[in-house]
Scaffold this motif. Sequence first.
Motif, PDB file in Angstrom:
ATOM      1  N   CYS A 101       0.836  -1.195   0.000  1.00  0.00           N
ATOM      2  CA  CYS A 101       0.000   0.000   0.000  1.00  0.00           C
ATOM      3  C   CYS A 101       0.874   1.249   0.000  1.00  0.00           C
ATOM      4  O   CYS A 101       0.627   2.189  -0.761  1.00  0.00           O
ATOM      5  CB  CYS A 101      -0.936   0.002   1.205  1.00  0.00           C
ATOM      6  SG  CYS A 101      -2.191   1.302   1.125  1.00  0.00           S
ATOM      7  N   ASN A 102       1.910   1.263   0.829  1.00  0.00           N
ATOM      8  CA  ASN A 102       2.793   2.425   0.882  1.00  0.00           C
ATOM      9  C   ASN A 102       3.493   2.649  -0.460  1.00  0.00           C
ATOM     10  O   ASN A 102       3.666   3.792  -0.878  1.00  0.00           O
ATOM     11  CB  ASN A 102       3.825   2.275   2.003  1.00  0.00           C
ATOM     12  CG  ASN A 102       3.220   2.534   3.360  1.00  0.00           C
ATOM     13  OD1 ASN A 102       2.231   3.242   3.493  1.00  0.00           O
ATOM     14  ND2 ASN A 102       3.805   1.931   4.388  1.00  0.00           N
ATOM     15  N   GLN A 103       3.866   1.563  -1.128  1.00  0.00           N
ATOM     16  CA  GLN A 103       4.499   1.706  -2.446  1.00  0.00           C
ATOM     17  C   GLN A 103       3.500   2.269  -3.451  1.00  0.00           C
ATOM     18  O   GLN A 103       3.833   3.140  -4.249  1.00  0.00           O
ATOM     19  CB  GLN A 103       5.045   0.361  -2.940  1.00  0.00           C
ATOM     20  CG  GLN A 103       5.785   0.465  -4.258  1.00  0.00           C
ATOM     21  CD  GLN A 103       7.022   1.343  -4.173  1.00  0.00           C
ATOM     22  OE1 GLN A 103       7.843   1.181  -3.281  1.00  0.00           O
ATOM     23  NE2 GLN A 103       7.164   2.280  -5.104  1.00  0.00           N
ATOM     24  N   THR A 104       2.265   1.790  -3.406  1.00  0.00           N
ATOM     25  CA  THR A 104       1.220   2.297  -4.295  1.00  0.00           C
ATOM     26  C   THR A 104       0.975   3.780  -4.041  1.00  0.00           C
ATOM     27  O   THR A 104       0.842   4.567  -4.977  1.00  0.00           O
ATOM     28  CB  THR A 104      -0.087   1.502  -4.102  1.00  0.00           C
ATOM     29  OG1 THR A 104       0.184   0.123  -4.357  1.00  0.00           O
ATOM     30  CG2 THR A 104      -1.182   1.991  -5.021  1.00  0.00           C
ATOM     31  N   ALA A 105       0.922   4.169  -2.763  1.00  0.00           N
ATOM     32  CA  ALA A 105       0.718   5.581  -2.414  1.00  0.00           C
ATOM     33  C   ALA A 105       1.890   6.427  -2.904  1.00  0.00           C
ATOM     34  O   ALA A 105       1.692   7.519  -3.435  1.00  0.00           O
ATOM     35  CB  ALA A 105       0.549   5.733  -0.906  1.00  0.00           C
ATOM     36  N   PHE A 106       3.099   5.914  -2.742  1.00  0.00           N
ATOM     37  CA  PHE A 106       4.283   6.640  -3.209  1.00  0.00           C
ATOM     38  C   PHE A 106       4.230   6.817  -4.724  1.00  0.00           C
ATOM     39  O   PHE A 106       4.469   7.904  -5.245  1.00  0.00           O
ATOM     40  CB  PHE A 106       5.559   5.903  -2.805  1.00  0.00           C
ATOM     41  CG  PHE A 106       6.811   6.526  -3.343  1.00  0.00           C
ATOM     42  CD1 PHE A 106       7.374   7.622  -2.701  1.00  0.00           C
ATOM     43  CD2 PHE A 106       7.418   6.032  -4.484  1.00  0.00           C
ATOM     44  CE1 PHE A 106       8.518   8.212  -3.201  1.00  0.00           C
ATOM     45  CE2 PHE A 106       8.571   6.616  -4.986  1.00  0.00           C
ATOM     46  CZ  PHE A 106       9.132   7.705  -4.339  1.00  0.00           C
ATOM     47  N   ASP A 107       3.899   5.718  -5.425  1.00  0.00           N
ATOM     48  CA  ASP A 107       3.815   5.784  -6.890  1.00  0.00           C
ATOM     49  C   ASP A 107       2.731   6.769  -7.328  1.00  0.00           C
ATOM     50  O   ASP A 107       2.930   7.538  -8.260  1.00  0.00           O
ATOM     51  CB  ASP A 107       3.528   4.407  -7.482  1.00  0.00           C
ATOM     52  CG  ASP A 107       4.702   3.444  -7.311  1.00  0.00           C
ATOM     53  OD1 ASP A 107       5.826   3.914  -7.000  1.00  0.00           O
ATOM     54  OD2 ASP A 107       4.487   2.224  -7.478  1.00  0.00           O
ATOM     55  N   ALA A 108       1.589   6.734  -6.644  1.00  0.00           N
ATOM     56  CA  ALA A 108       0.482   7.633  -6.995  1.00  0.00           C
ATOM     57  C   ALA A 108       0.851   9.085  -6.733  1.00  0.00           C
ATOM     58  O   ALA A 108       0.516   9.975  -7.512  1.00  0.00           O
ATOM     59  CB  ALA A 108      -0.771   7.259  -6.204  1.00  0.00           C
ATOM     60  N   GLU A 109       1.557   9.328  -5.649  1.00  0.00           N
ATOM     61  CA  GLU A 109       1.958  10.693  -5.299  1.00  0.00           C
ATOM     62  C   GLU A 109       2.936  11.264  -6.328  1.00  0.00           C
ATOM     63  O   GLU A 109       2.937  12.458  -6.610  1.00  0.00           O
ATOM     64  CB  GLU A 109       2.612  10.687  -3.914  1.00  0.00           C
ATOM     65  CG  GLU A 109       2.979  12.042  -3.390  1.00  0.00           C
ATOM     66  CD  GLU A 109       3.560  11.966  -1.988  1.00  0.00           C
ATOM     67  OE1 GLU A 109       4.711  12.391  -1.823  1.00  0.00           O
ATOM     68  OE2 GLU A 109       2.860  11.469  -1.096  1.00  0.00           O
ATOM     69  N   ASN A 110       3.756  10.404  -6.898  1.00  0.00           N
ATOM     70  CA  ASN A 110       4.783  10.854  -7.839  1.00  0.00           C
ATOM     71  C   ASN A 110       4.385  10.670  -9.301  1.00  0.00           C
ATOM     72  O   ASN A 110       5.182  10.941 -10.187  1.00  0.00           O
ATOM     73  CB  ASN A 110       6.095  10.122  -7.553  1.00  0.00           C
ATOM     74  CG  ASN A 110       6.657  10.526  -6.210  1.00  0.00           C
ATOM     75  OD1 ASN A 110       6.953  11.695  -5.986  1.00  0.00           O
ATOM     76  ND2 ASN A 110       6.755   9.584  -5.296  1.00  0.00           N
ATOM     77  N   ALA A 111       3.174  10.200  -9.538  1.00  0.00           N
ATOM     78  CA  ALA A 111       2.691  10.008 -10.905  1.00  0.00           C
ATOM     79  C   ALA A 111       2.106  11.320 -11.425  1.00  0.00           C
ATOM     80  O   ALA A 111       1.727  12.199 -10.642  1.00  0.00           O
ATOM     81  CB  ALA A 111       1.628   8.924 -10.933  1.00  0.00           C
TER      82      ALA A 111
END
Length: 152
Positions: A101-111
């Motif tokens: 989940c944290n990786q998904t949130a990080f990816d979404a934040e930087n997308a």
Amino acid sequence: MNNIFSKWLYIWGFVSLSGVATALSAAPTLQYSKTYDKCNHAAKSSTNKQKCISAEYQRQNQRLKNAEQKLSATLSATEQKRLLDVQKEWRSLHTFYDDQCNQTAFDAENAPATSSKKVTELDCDQQFLERVTERANELEQGKVRAEYYLDP
């Protein structure tokens, strides 16, 4: 013939709805503290909500530890070993989900910005809290779910 089909359809629909209602009523409700409910209701920013979640996580994690100890005291030595193994597997799975989940949130934040809803760190922390609370409920009810334990 059409009348029989209509009656069958009516009965089937009623039974299906009854089954859904029973399943929904049997679903455990998460037992958050009143302090968390008040804090979350009063929180106006993500930072304040994060503080509410963090404090409630500490309470729920302690509740989980207490439930594990209480359940362990009622079990035989073999069952206690199984509970420890199940909890180790649960924690491992829990950590995996949290990392994902944290990786998904990080990816979404930087997308690049899009119109779709993005997973945020706050969403991840809320899911983390829900999983710990749900597990505390299970152990308080004496349930040691087999899917956390890979060896039958």
